[in-house]
Design a protein around this motif. Structure first.
Motif, PDB file in Angstrom:
ATOM      1  N   PHE A 137     -43.503  11.210  12.027  1.00 38.26           N
ATOM      2  CA  PHE A 137     -43.446   9.758  11.876  1.00 38.26           C
ATOM      3  C   PHE A 137     -44.628   9.112  12.586  1.00 38.26           C
ATOM      4  CE2 PHE A 137     -41.725   5.623  13.565  1.00 38.26           C
ATOM      5  CZ  PHE A 137     -41.760   4.948  12.355  1.00 38.26           C
ATOM      6  N   LEU A 138     -45.391   8.319  11.843  1.00 33.21           N
ATOM      7  CA  LEU A 138     -46.550   7.629  12.413  1.00 33.21           C
ATOM      8  C   LEU A 138     -46.104   6.256  12.907  1.00 33.21           C
ATOM      9  CD1 LEU A 138     -49.238   8.525   9.698  1.00 33.21           C
ATOM     10  CD2 LEU A 138     -48.582   9.814  11.744  1.00 33.21           C
ATOM     11  N   SER A 139     -45.683   6.213  14.140  1.00 35.70           N
ATOM     12  CA  SER A 139     -45.129   4.981  14.704  1.00 35.70           C
ATOM     13  C   SER A 139     -46.174   3.871  14.742  1.00 35.70           C
ATOM     14  CB  SER A 139     -44.623   5.260  16.130  1.00 35.70           C
ATOM     15  OG  SER A 139     -44.094   4.094  16.705  1.00 35.70           O
ATOM     16  N   GLY A 140     -45.816   2.723  14.187  1.00 34.11           N
ATOM     17  CA  GLY A 140     -46.709   1.581  14.191  1.00 34.11           C
ATOM     18  C   GLY A 140     -47.696   1.536  13.042  1.00 34.11           C
ATOM     19  N   ALA A 141     -47.617   2.511  12.131  1.00 33.30           N
ATOM     20  CA  ALA A 141     -48.539   2.531  10.988  1.00 33.30           C
ATOM     21  C   ALA A 141     -48.235   1.367  10.049  1.00 33.30           C
ATOM     22  CB  ALA A 141     -48.417   3.854  10.242  1.00 33.30           C
ATOM     23  N   LEU A 142     -49.275   0.889   9.376  1.00 36.59           N
ATOM     24  CA  LEU A 142     -49.145  -0.210   8.427  1.00 36.59           C
ATOM     25  C   LEU A 142     -49.398   0.301   7.016  1.00 36.59           C
ATOM     26  CD1 LEU A 142     -51.192  -2.900  10.391  1.00 36.59           C
ATOM     27  CD2 LEU A 142     -48.695  -2.663  10.311  1.00 36.59           C
ATOM     28  N   THR A 143     -48.667  -0.241   6.058  1.00 37.71           N
ATOM     29  CA  THR A 143     -48.871   0.140   4.665  1.00 37.71           C
ATOM     30  C   THR A 143     -50.240  -0.305   4.184  1.00 37.71           C
ATOM     31  OG1 THR A 143     -46.507  -0.034   4.207  1.00 37.71           O
ATOM     32  CG2 THR A 143     -47.982  -0.139   2.313  1.00 37.71           C
ATOM     33  N   PHE A 144     -50.935   0.565   3.485  1.00 33.47           N
ATOM     34  CA  PHE A 144     -52.229   0.223   2.902  1.00 33.47           C
ATOM     35  C   PHE A 144     -52.022  -0.864   1.849  1.00 33.47           C
ATOM     36  CE2 PHE A 144     -55.386   0.654  -0.462  1.00 33.47           C
ATOM     37  CZ  PHE A 144     -56.581   0.746   0.231  1.00 33.47           C
ATOM     38  N   GLU A 145     -52.701  -1.984   2.027  1.00 34.02           N
ATOM     39  CA  GLU A 145     -52.616  -3.101   1.088  1.00 34.02           C
ATOM     40  C   GLU A 145     -53.946  -3.225   0.358  1.00 34.02           C
ATOM     41  OE1 GLU A 145     -49.993  -4.691   0.418  1.00 34.02           O
ATOM     42  OE2 GLU A 145     -48.655  -4.232   2.097  1.00 34.02           O
ATOM     43  N   PRO A 146     -53.952  -3.016  -0.959  1.00 36.55           N
ATOM     44  CA  PRO A 146     -55.220  -3.038  -1.703  1.00 36.55           C
ATOM     45  C   PRO A 146     -56.050  -4.289  -1.458  1.00 36.55           C
ATOM     46  CG  PRO A 146     -53.450  -2.248  -3.097  1.00 36.55           C
ATOM     47  CD  PRO A 146     -52.803  -2.701  -1.825  1.00 36.55           C
ATOM     48  N   SER A 147     -55.423  -5.440  -1.403  1.00 36.62           N
ATOM     49  CA  SER A 147     -56.176  -6.686  -1.246  1.00 36.62           C
ATOM     50  C   SER A 147     -56.829  -6.797   0.129  1.00 36.62           C
ATOM     51  CB  SER A 147     -55.264  -7.890  -1.475  1.00 36.62           C
ATOM     52  OG  SER A 147     -54.164  -7.852  -0.578  1.00 36.62           O
ATOM     53  N   ALA A 148     -56.160  -6.241   1.142  1.00 38.51           N
ATOM     54  CA  ALA A 148     -56.659  -6.388   2.520  1.00 38.51           C
ATOM     55  C   ALA A 148     -57.460  -5.180   3.004  1.00 38.51           C
ATOM     56  CB  ALA A 148     -55.485  -6.626   3.466  1.00 38.51           C
ATOM     57  N   ASP A 149     -57.130  -3.989   2.489  1.00 39.75           N
ATOM     58  CA  ASP A 149     -57.694  -2.763   3.051  1.00 39.75           C
ATOM     59  C   ASP A 149     -58.676  -2.041   2.138  1.00 39.75           C
ATOM     60  OD1 ASP A 149     -56.121  -2.879   5.448  1.00 39.75           O
ATOM     61  OD2 ASP A 149     -54.394  -2.270   4.269  1.00 39.75           O
TER      62      ASP A 149
END
Length: 266
Positions: free
Chosen positions: A105-117
């Motif tokens: 589990f990658l604690s604190g990871a954020l989902t990749f958002e195409p518009s932002a990332d």
């Protein structure tokens, strides 16, 4: 001998919470090594086939140099979950006793958002990820569901359980291995993936028949006891190997397909 041959086995000690994404109902759990894991259950919708896809896809991704959470085998005790109040989850836990699969589990990871990332992924990295997904026929890295995380400012690949979808019918593996994978056009990174030929040459120097042989040997024996096909576990394992070798040797099919789509000739 490859490092992945030493895949660890952990014992699940605590069910923390369900992760209600998709139909497989994975869960955040804790194991006897003190770490938290995203547990994929053999008792979920696609059963052990989803676990096999997750195992093969994750290990291939790791071999190719991508950042992926550590994959481990996860043992679920027969008594585990009997005190769970949710009847659906209790059934899932009971049907999943034995060997399952889990990812660190990658604690604190954020989902990749195409518009932002999107600017985090250059043409080279995008081409590598698209090549991987076309090779393992992963239909599930789209704008709707990117299955990528940003963790410590780096891109991580997760969830390869929708790969190798030929095994759900298991009728004509060779035809599936030679599939040009038209769904490549739905890939979230397809627009940037302009270096597939270059990536193909690079990956052809990394993967080989010995690797694939070692890879399929990782599949646990009790994940290959399929009632729906009249085949032994060794025969099923060989189909996975033959699929990988055939697809690897014919990678030009999905690369040419990507070129045709990009040129608007389809």
């Amino acid at each position: 001998m490859h490092d992945f041959q030493k895949l660890r086995t952990v014992i699940v000690t605590r069910y923390i919470t369900p992760l209600r994404e998709g139909g497989s109902l994975p869960a955040l759990t804790e194991a006897d090594d003190g770490f938290k894991y995203v547990l994929k259950f053999r008792g979920a919708g696609h059963g052990v086939k989803a676990l096999i896809a997750e195992l093969l896809g994750g290990v291939i991704a790791c071999k190719l140099g991508f950042k992926v959470p550590e994959v481990v085998f996860a043992e679920l005790d027969e008594a585990f979950g009997r005190t769970e109040g949710d009847e659906e989850i209790q059934d899932l836990l009971q049907f999943s006793k034995g060997l399952n699969l889990a990812l660190h589990f990658l604690s604190g990871a954020l989902t990749f958002e195409p518009s932002a990332d999107q600017d985090r992924v250059d043409e080279y990295l995008a081409s590598k990820i698209v090549w991987l997904d076309a090779f393992i026929t992963n239909v599930d890295r789209t704008f709707k569901n990117t299955n990528m995380l940003i963790w410590h400012k780096e891109l991580w690949l997760i969830d390869h359980g929708a790969s190798f979808y030929f095994h759900h019918s298991f009728t004509n593996w060779k035809q599936s291995a030679l599939n040009p994978f038209a769904l490549i056009k739905e890939h979230v990174l397809f627009p940037q993936a302009t270096l597939l030929y270059e990536v193909d040459r690079e990956f052809k120097s990394v993967l080989n028949e010995a690797f694939f042989k070692d890879l399929v040997s990782l599949i646990p024996e009790d994940w290959l006891q399929w009632r729906e096909v009249d085949m032994t576990s060794s025969e099923i394992r060989k189909v996975y190997y033959d699929f990988l070798i055939t697809r690897f040797k014919n990678s030009h099919l999905f690369i040419d397909e990507a070129k045709r789509i990009r040129n608007g000739s389809l």
